[in-house]
Design a protein around this motif. Sequence first.
Motif, mmCIF file in Angstrom:
data_model
loop_
_atom_site.group_PDB
_atom_site.id
_atom_site.type_symbol
_atom_site.label_atom_id
_atom_site.label_comp_id
_atom_site.label_asym_id
_atom_site.label_seq_id
_atom_site.Cartn_x
_atom_site.Cartn_y
_atom_site.Cartn_z
ATOM 1 N N HIS A 192 29.380 29.034 -25.766
ATOM 2 C CA HIS A 192 30.445 28.425 -24.975
ATOM 3 C C HIS A 192 30.347 26.917 -25.061
ATOM 4 N N CYS A 193 31.500 26.310 -24.938
ATOM 5 C CA CYS A 193 31.518 24.867 -24.768
ATOM 6 C C CYS A 193 32.303 24.621 -23.481
ATOM 7 N N ILE A 194 31.649 24.064 -22.489
ATOM 8 C CA ILE A 194 32.284 23.960 -21.168
ATOM 9 C C ILE A 194 32.831 22.550 -20.996
ATOM 10 N N LYS A 195 34.136 22.465 -21.111
ATOM 11 C CA LYS A 195 34.731 21.131 -21.102
ATOM 12 C C LYS A 195 34.968 20.614 -19.685
ATOM 13 N N LYS A 196 34.747 21.499 -18.727
ATOM 14 C CA LYS A 196 34.898 21.038 -17.347
ATOM 15 C C LYS A 196 33.705 20.194 -16.915
ATOM 16 N N MET A 197 32.645 20.288 -17.660
ATOM 17 C CA MET A 197 31.468 19.492 -17.335
ATOM 18 C C MET A 197 31.380 18.381 -18.364
ATOM 19 N N TYR A 198 31.717 17.211 -17.940
ATOM 20 C CA TYR A 198 31.894 16.098 -18.857
ATOM 21 C C TYR A 198 30.757 15.106 -18.707
ATOM 22 N N GLN A 199 30.221 14.720 -19.839
ATOM 23 C CA GLN A 199 29.143 13.715 -19.895
ATOM 24 C C GLN A 199 28.031 14.000 -18.884
ATOM 25 N N VAL A 200 27.432 15.134 -19.071
ATOM 26 C CA VAL A 200 26.380 15.560 -18.147
ATOM 27 C C VAL A 200 25.062 14.894 -18.507
ATOM 28 N N LEU A 201 24.398 14.367 -17.505
ATOM 29 C CA LEU A 201 23.134 13.662 -17.750
ATOM 30 C C LEU A 201 21.917 14.495 -17.347
ATOM 31 N N ALA A 202 22.098 15.341 -16.339
ATOM 32 C CA ALA A 202 20.960 16.143 -15.883
ATOM 33 C C ALA A 202 21.469 17.494 -15.439
ATOM 34 N N MET A 203 20.675 18.515 -15.657
ATOM 35 C CA MET A 203 21.096 19.844 -15.226
ATOM 36 C C MET A 203 19.883 20.670 -14.790
ATOM 37 N N ASP A 204 20.169 21.655 -13.986
ATOM 38 C CA ASP A 204 19.118 22.590 -13.584
ATOM 39 C C ASP A 204 19.781 23.932 -13.338
ATOM 40 N N PHE A 205 19.032 24.975 -13.561
ATOM 41 C CA PHE A 205 19.614 26.312 -13.439
ATOM 42 C C PHE A 205 19.009 27.028 -12.235
ATOM 43 N N LEU A 206 19.875 27.650 -11.427
ATOM 44 C CA LEU A 206 19.406 28.420 -10.271
ATOM 45 C C LEU A 206 19.412 29.895 -10.657
#
Lengths: 629, 440
Positions: free
Chosen positions: A281-295
Amino acid sequence: MEESTKRQRPPRANGKFPAKQPARYFDAPSFHGKKSAAIGIKKRTISGKTFDGMTDFVPLDEAEPVKEVASSHNNKTSRKRARNQPVDAEEDVLPSLRGEERPPEDPFEGPADIPQAAMRKFNRGKGLDPKGLRTHFHQKLLKQRDQKVQFSRKQAARSEILHTERSGFLEAEDALEDTARITQKALVKSVDLQSQAKHFDLQLREFGPYGFQYTRNGRFLMLFGRAGHIATMDWLTKKLMCEFHTQETVNCGAWLHQETMFATGQKQWVSIYDNRGIELHCIKKMYQVLAMDFLPYHFLLATGSEQGYLSWLDTSVGQMIAQVNTKSGRLSVLKKNPSNAVIHLGHSNGTVSLWSPNVPEPLVKFLSHHTAIRALDIDTSGRYMATAGQDRRVKIWDLRKYQTVQELNVHASPSSIAFSQSGLLAVGMDRQVQVFKDVGDSGGEAKLYMNHFVKSGLRQVGFCPFEDILGCGYSEGFTSLLIPGSGEAHFDAFETNPFQTKRQRQEMEVHSLLEKIPAELIGLDAAQIGQVHEASLQETLEGKARTLFVNVPKVTFTPKYKALGGAAGWTKRKVNVKEEKKREQIKKAVAERKKLIETLADEEGGEDAKGEVKIRPKSVFSRFETKST
Amino acid sequence: MKVKVLSRNPDDYLRETKRDIPKIPRNYDPVQHPFEAAREYVRAMNSAKLDRLFAKPFIGSLGGHRDGVQSLLCHPRSLSTVASGSYDGEIRIWNLAEQKCIRTVQAHRGMVRSMCFGSSGSHVFSVGDDQNIKQWNLDDFHEPVNTILSKSSLLSIDHHFDEAKFATGGDAVEIWDEARSHPIRSFSWGADSIQAVRFNRVETNVLASCAADRSIVLHDIRLADSLRKVVLTMKSNSLCWNPMEAFIFTVANEDYKCYSFDMRNLSSPVMVYMDHVSAVLDLDYSPTGKEFVTASYDKTIRIFPVDKGRSREIYHTKRMQRVTTVKYSRDDKYIVSGSDEMNLRLWKAHASEKLGYLGPREQSAARYNEKLKDKFGHHPQVKRILRHRHLPKHVYNAKKQNEESRFSKKRKEANRRAHSKPGAVPHVPERSKVAIKEQE
């Protein structure tokens, strides 16, 4: 409900155990001091005990084979003989029979003691007080429930005896030695081969600096270089799973619920890849993301963007749960709280804010440093948070009180900090990694535990779960350090299993999807769903009682358009409006009543009278009463 | 330095061959199991949903009677044997496992009012509108073993638990010896027709009867006179003793409710059960004594837990008409009902329970789910799912109407209370409204 589990041991005969007597089955080889090679076996008796309460043993090679005799009478006598007369001659007769000193009562009688520390660990808080309940029946029911809880607590504490692994440690042997001065080189020399292989260095000069993440079970490692190089591997066996180049900047990455999928925040959008490196997937709703974490329990991917947007994406259904503009600049410092799934953000103005997808404002916001926050991490229990500022300070916060409990001064501004499962804190700054112990302990001071220098600027440090390993991603590659005592020794295979098979992984995936916690339950208190919300309960109860007395206002409402939903819809809308009005009325009445009670209680003096105030009903004659000022 | 690094031997964690079961090391530390409450809640939610998804209580219908079924009884020893009597005087014996009729006989002229098995289970006693008491041998079902012509019409019959005696209800309660053709004792206490007589299965000489004059009377067959009597506001149709709490019995009343009485104190019922929207015609206790099943004129069957005033389950089908009689099977698993439209129906007692053999893991999963539903049953979402039942339109409407009238009465009373002198309009609990007087 700290229940004392310590029992009084039975008094020993003449103050000590007789040296010759075996206390237990496995002590038996030294029995009698006669034949050291002989292994004792428990002789077959009816109760397993002799007349004086002592389990008796005979050396294995002299054990008499007890013959089964058909008649019950004979059987009894033969058993008796077997018990009282060990085979051979007089020297084999038990000391108790020879009239020597009598062995004491079983020193380990009854159930084994439960370690207090374990009991404390499984403490589920105080039970409810049954006194508040009206009926004896329900009081008893509650008591029974409490007993069950206590029983399960004891059983859980007892089960710790089954843990076979021992967690690692590193200790100085004398006062002159300092663990912080022990180098990895020296450490590697003195550990086993398997552990030696866990210390390695990957030289990746072209596409750094490197960030990384271990999976939840600590088995797999994902590396992502800023310049676009991504690799995933089983780092224990050093088996590469996939490696590719995205041809664009990679800012951050995170494993999803299992090692089969991971997400990366790239120059523009977030992409999700499978374990062969194929973009799913390419999620275009999340733009220029710098940090992420998964729950993992909520299947939510939380991301913070360059523009200050914090978003939660449900990766099981691909739905955006919430997207908030935090209005506080770029969000490059983002971590989840593993105990309650709240997202902690560190901002450039030195504040830390806590976010849940259900509230558009931060749940909590506080000033941690007077300079920008460079990194933060929360320990596994969710009790402590460490923040590192540009002011070269690391603060340890108690998240129950939102107070600092410790403060560390380091010599450079940290680029990354990480808690280990056992509570060690790794601080990465410039080229140096420092690991502290005794972090968060109230009163004490954190001590430098280990120290290491990498070749070039560090980007990230992070502990590997269930291993004594600290990963360090830096501009020229990745290195894996041995930090004894950092990992949890015992995993729960139903939760996270480093040794899981493919089948188990698939099974776990299905189960975790079935038990996906809805995002609505995320809040500061993770246990809230199991509690009673007293205020709303009170309101519903009062509302119920009130409905009898409320005169429902006559509502003459005729919806404008009949066409919507036909006659049925028309009536439905009418009913809805009426119900709405009624509810409003009830709410108002309840609020008024509450207010009245409070004001009357205040007038009559203090809190004591609060509950007992009687409201005089308003009668037709009330208007003739003198009005109090 | 002293050093130890975590280093796991894979042999301790991996199974040796593919045939072994995988090793599952556990660690119950709460830190390793986050979101305990939330996950349990989700599990409870799932189990509530599955519970409703698998709720298929109807097993089958047994057709064959040529008129409505009036009486029904389960064999005391054989789980699969059931006898039923119909309005046209026919008695049929059924095998439930095969869902087949195995014997049939035209027993009475007119309706078969009531039946009972003898204490050994080899004989059936039946009473009909023709004033006959007939004794049938199960193995030879063509001719009655014995026929007694009673002086008055009989409405009900029940057998003593272990002795060769039985009781009939008609104009009076009469106690018969199996070997004699005349009653050995007769009780009457102002009643006209006795609707039901039931022997207590534990205190075997005690029996209770309910009559058309709204009374419930307790008798002891060792005494000459009856023990006690209570008169309710409306007539009771049927009566059943709790098999576990021998001093408790429950009556099915004409006023849509059931009442449980303690035989030691009949002045007010210990429990009121309401949910039916029409007269309750019959009831039977489960062998565990924890639940009972009721049959009603509103074309539904309901199951009530003894300690709750509302039913936990409602069964209905489109074709089932007035349910005249109902029985709980002796293994607590099935319910048999007989209704007006000539059919017997077989139901599961627990709608979503899996029938047949359950493996140990299935059993423990079922128990765990049960516990979860119990624990989270008060959460609005879980409760909503668990309570949801589809109701036939007539029941739904009648229920709404009943609620409305009950509520309006309550409101009226509350208003009256609010505008009277404090204490002038006391709160009267539902339980004390029903019993008019108790006599000894």
